[in-house]
Design an enzyme around this catalytic site. Structure first.
Site: not given
Length: 524
Positions: A55, A196, A215, A233, A237-238, A252, A316
């Protein structure tokens, strides 16, 4: 072809080819025909994004007009752009689009039909249109017939902004106009900007409907017990929510309403650096035909090399959530039983898991301490300690207290247990220690969710005041207290004090916080 972008924008006459709502196969064919991407050995479509592999937060703006002027938390995160400047760029962009070959996706953000947002995404690239097709919620044929977008994302990587003329920072721009109900993404090929940007839109709109946007990832057990995983990130989490023994709700972005929680998305966007079938079998199996690999190096036989970070650490994989076995479709569930705040502590001093009091939960939610991991933003090449309010500051248009107060009320109302989980370093800081073993983290998370940590004894960390379990099923007891993992414990104490001071400095920016919450942080 004529397409209405939104109700607020004029009818555009596209002179080029416009492909609306193509199938997965058609989009893959287009991407290959146009030499946009390569088909990997496992069937996934591999695309690269050039110099933009993360980003660009410094190029992100919100149009500061009468509709949002008093409600947005303006500053370095929510940078203002004047309506006249945006309008000039926007009109130039519309002219640019007229003769281009474009790809359109119509769908939704939000699995709960009461709160979902109808969206349209317009892309220059077929592979990016496949990306949004897989990551947002795909409409049924019947829903598509009557689909009217309330927000439009226009993603044009090859459209360059003129900093001297437009007064922007660079040739890149991510700008949201809540009046036009449009997001413009220009000058970057990184596909994550699209998801996002819609997340940021939902974060602004939902609190007005008494829904807390979060988030976080979420999963649910056989008994209907729901767990939320907050974190930036790269904090896990994933990975941690993709548990073969539980059903994935989403990885997410979620909302928490009076009825329960719901996923914003229809897919997952997983980091895959170091991915292995052994450690993350569900994510490994989800990367197949229809998935998009972003900046993953392919070997000569087109096998993905997930260990190769020569392009970026931020490799990713994007895939629809139903590629995860047993995923909850649609992504809705009841109220959470357990919340886990994930942090990748580059200092190596936070416990791998600790139980939080309600006041500590609010302190650490507001603090949002973690480390930016390599590649998630431009210019980040190694872990960097940071504080991201509510574990999602880059995507929160409103003041932090709006989200924090909503979370505190919901935790109290539904009697939710809250834990802080360090998925970062142990035995020393980054460069000296090592990342906490994923198997141990999984075991600790499982124990917290199953209520097994309610039955054990705890010690209190003298600096951070965190409640550390003395034992945890399937985890060596000697790693639970981080001080014990350092060879030089005096060095640990020094580093812990250093981090504590960073917490104090960061928290001083908050006003109107109760004394009980202020006192829930590290000792001064």
């Amino acid at each position: 072809m004529s397409i209405i972008l939104t109700e607020q924008t004029p009818l555009l006459q596209f002179e080029g080819k416009v492909h609306a709502n193509l199938s997965v196969t058609e989009l893959i064919e287009k991407a290959l025909q146009r030499n946009e991407a390569t088909l990997a050995y496992n069937g996934a479509l591999r695309a690269t994004t050039g110099k933009f592999t993360g980003r660009s937060p410094k190029d992100k703006f919100i149009v500061k007009d009468h509709s949002v002027e008093a409600t947005v938390d303006w500053g370095s995160v929510n940078q203002p752009i004047e309506p006249a400047v945006f309008e000039k760029i926007y009109q130039r962009l519309l002219a640019y689009l007229r003769d281009k070959e474009l790809f359109i996706f119509d769908g939704f953000a939000g699995a709960d039909q009461t709160y979902r947002l109808p969206i349209r995404v317009i892309n220059e690239y077929a592979w990016q249109n496949l990306f949004v097709h897989q990551l947002f919620i795909r409409p049924t044929k019947e829903e598509l017939v009557n689909h009217t977008p309330e927000f439009t994302v226009i993603c044009v990587p090859n459209f360059k902004i003129n900093p001297e003329e437009d007064g922007t920072r660079s040739e890149t721009l991510i700008a949201v106009s809540f009046t036009h109900k449009v997001v413009v993404i220009a000058g970057t090929h990184y596909a994550g900007e699209m998801k996002k940007s819609i997340f940021s839109v939902m974060n602004y709109l939902l609190p007005e409907k008494d829904v807390l946007p979060m988030h976080c990832s979420a999963n649910v057990g056989e008994q209907g017990d729901v767990a939320l995983f907050f974190g930036l990130s790269g904090t896990g989490k994933t990975t941690l929510s993709a548990d073969p023994h539980r059903r994935l709700i989403g990885d997410d972005e979620h909302g928490w309403s009076d009825q329960g929680i719901f996923n914003f998305e229809g897919g997952c966007y997983a980091k895959c650096i170091g991915l292995s079938q052994e450690k993350e079998p569900q994510i490994w199996g989800a990367i197949r035909f229809g998935s998009v690999l972003e900046n993953v190096v392919l070997n000569e036989d087109r096998q993905p090399n997930y260990d190769d970070s020569s392009w970026t650490e931020n490799t990713r994989a994007a895939y629809p959530i139903d590629y995860i076995p047993g995923a909850v479709i649609p992504g809705t569930a009841g109220h959470p039983n357990v919340i886990l705040f994930l942090t990748a502590d580059a200092f190596g001093v936070l416990p791998p898991i600790s139980r939080l009091t309600p006041e500590q939960a609010m302190y650490h939610f507001l603090s949002g301490y973690t480390s930016k991991l390599a590649g998630t933003e431009r210019g980040i090449t190694e872990p960097e300690a940071t504080f991201s309010t509510c574990f999602g500051a880059p995507f929160l248009p409103r003041p932090a207290n709006v989200y924090a107060e909503m979370l505190g009320e919901k935790i109290a109302k539904h009697d939710v247990a809250v834990y802080l989980v360090n998925t970062g370093w142990t035995g020393g800081p980054y460069g000296v220690g090592k990342r906490i073993h994923l198997g141990y983290t999984r075991a600790m998370v499982r124990a917290a969710i199953e209520g097994k940590l309610k039955e054990v004894d705890y010690t209190t960390d003298p600096i951070f005041g965190l409640h550390i379990p003395v034992t945890c099923p399937e985890v060596p007891s000697d790693i639970l207290n981080p001080r014990n993992t350092w060879t030089n414990q005096d060095a640990y104490d020094q580093k812990a004090q250093e981090l504590a001071q960073l917490f104090h400095k960061n928290f001083s920016k908050f006003s109107g916080v109760s004394e009980a919450i202020q006192m829930a942080g590290p000792k001064k």
